[in-house]
Design an enzyme around this catalytic site. Sequence first.
Site, PDB file in Angstrom:
ATOM      1  CD  GLN A 185      -3.140   0.969   1.975  1.00  8.13           C
ATOM      2  OE1 GLN A 185      -3.257   0.022   2.731  1.00  8.13           O
ATOM      3  NE2 GLN A 185      -4.043   1.913   1.891  1.00  8.13           N
ATOM      4  CG  PHE A 186       1.082   3.991  -3.519  1.00  7.27           C
ATOM      5  CD1 PHE A 186       1.032   5.379  -3.599  1.00  7.27           C
ATOM      6  CD2 PHE A 186       0.071   3.251  -4.126  1.00  7.27           C
ATOM      7  CE1 PHE A 186      -0.004   6.014  -4.265  1.00  7.27           C
ATOM      8  CE2 PHE A 186      -0.961   3.875  -4.789  1.00  7.27           C
ATOM      9  CZ  PHE A 186      -1.006   5.268  -4.867  1.00  7.27           C
ATOM     10  CB  THR A 187      -2.138   5.274   0.148  1.00  2.00           C
ATOM     11  OG1 THR A 187      -2.565   4.118   0.867  1.00  2.00           O
ATOM     12  CG2 THR A 187      -2.617   5.214  -1.291  1.00  2.00           C
TER      13      THR A 187
END
Length: 159
Positions: free
Chosen positions: A92-94
């Site tokens: 999850q890059f967020t």
Amino acid sequence: MRAVVQRVNGASVVVDGEVVGEIVGQGLCVLVGVTHDDTPEKAAQLARKLWSVRIFDGEAGPEGPSVEGGGGRRAEEKSCSDLDAPLLVISQFTLYGDARKGRRPTWNAAAPGEVAEPLVDEVVARLRALGAQVETGRFGADMKVSLTNNGPFTIIVEV
């Protein structure tokens, strides 16, 4: 690396209507974010931490069972390794989003996919080498994550 770790009673990831990863019963749902200076060594360190962090219930602490709003503490004494509990690991890059300025978050601190994907894969490989049962999401896909948070109990782990 940054991970949001949730103690769950089951979790799954669906991509295009297909379940691509699922754990049943007690385990951890782990969202993993990668930044620019992360390394395979940090991935190994995160894997060791996830496998050994004690966040599953043991016996009640000296003040008795925990009550919402205070009044006692719980002794989290067990780890995934103690219970042979499965993990669902999802990239999850967020997790490296920054929304301090303006109305749209920026993703400057998140590593690009060609850097992040192998490091998330390394976390998974290291967990499996430690003996963990690991399910995963699908890197870069539009994933629908479902879980039952047990507690609720959520922590952030950074290495």
